[in-house]
Design a protein around this motif. Structure first.
Motif, short mmCIF file in Angstrom:
data_model
loop_
_atom_site.label_atom_id
_atom_site.label_comp_id
_atom_site.label_asym_id
_atom_site.label_seq_id
_atom_site.Cartn_x
_atom_site.Cartn_y
_atom_site.Cartn_z
N LEU A 1 0.71 -1.21 0.02
CA LEU A 1 0.01 -0.25 -0.01
C LEU A 1 0.84 1.45 0.14
CD1 LEU A 1 -2.81 -1.09 2.43
CD2 LEU A 1 -3.06 -0.52 -0.04
N THR A 2 2.01 1.29 0.72
CA THR A 2 2.87 2.44 0.89
C THR A 2 3.51 2.41 -0.53
OG1 THR A 2 3.36 1.99 3.17
CG2 THR A 2 4.81 3.29 1.95
N ARG A 3 3.87 1.62 -1.18
CA ARG A 3 4.37 1.31 -2.48
C ARG A 3 3.44 2.08 -3.57
NH1 ARG A 3 5.81 -3.48 -3.35
NH2 ARG A 3 3.96 -3.68 -4.82
N GLU A 4 2.33 1.67 -3.62
CA GLU A 4 1.26 1.96 -4.29
C GLU A 4 0.69 3.50 -4.20
OE1 GLU A 4 -0.36 0.37 -7.02
OE2 GLU A 4 1.05 -1.41 -6.71
N LEU A 5 0.82 3.89 -2.97
CA LEU A 5 0.65 5.36 -2.62
C LEU A 5 1.54 6.32 -3.27
CD1 LEU A 5 -1.21 7.25 -0.90
CD2 LEU A 5 0.44 7.24 0.86
N LYS B 1 2.90 10.06 -7.72
CA LYS B 1 3.88 10.25 -8.95
C LYS B 1 2.92 10.32 -10.26
CE LYS B 1 7.96 8.20 -6.84
NZ LYS B 1 8.97 7.36 -6.97
N ALA B 2 2.60 9.51 -10.54
CA ALA B 2 1.45 9.39 -11.56
C ALA B 2 0.27 10.45 -11.61
CB ALA B 2 0.74 8.07 -11.62
N LYS B 3 -0.15 11.01 -10.53
CA LYS B 3 -1.17 12.11 -10.31
C LYS B 3 -2.52 11.57 -10.42
CE LYS B 3 2.07 15.98 -10.76
NZ LYS B 3 2.42 17.04 -11.55
N ASP B 4 -2.59 10.18 -10.06
CA ASP B 4 -3.91 9.47 -10.11
C ASP B 4 -4.75 9.90 -8.90
OD1 ASP B 4 -5.97 7.90 -10.67
OD2 ASP B 4 -4.52 5.99 -11.15
#
Length: 64
Positions: A6-10, A15-18
């Motif tokens: 979850l931390t990595r996905e966050l 970064k992707a501004k999603d």
């Protein structure tokens, strides 16, 4: 393992501004943190485990 993911996905979502993914992950982290706080009051210093995180996620999926 789930917490690390979850931390990595966050960070990837930032970064992707999603915004959709970012808000979803933040909502999940908030639910896990709430359960961690509740567990700490019961003399559990580590918070919730992987199984309980999966239960939280399953409950959130059913709600939505």
């Amino acid at each position: 393992m789930i917490r690390k993911r979850l931390t990595r996905e966050l960070s990837e979502a930032m970064k992707a501004k999603d915004q959709t993914r970012l808000c979803t992950i933040r909502l999940i982290n908030a639910a896990i943190k709430d359960r961690d706080i509740a567990a700490r009051t019961e003399d559990n210093t580590e918070g919730v485990g992987e199984a309980e995180i999966r239960e939280i996620l399953a409950k959130m999926i059913k709600q939505r």
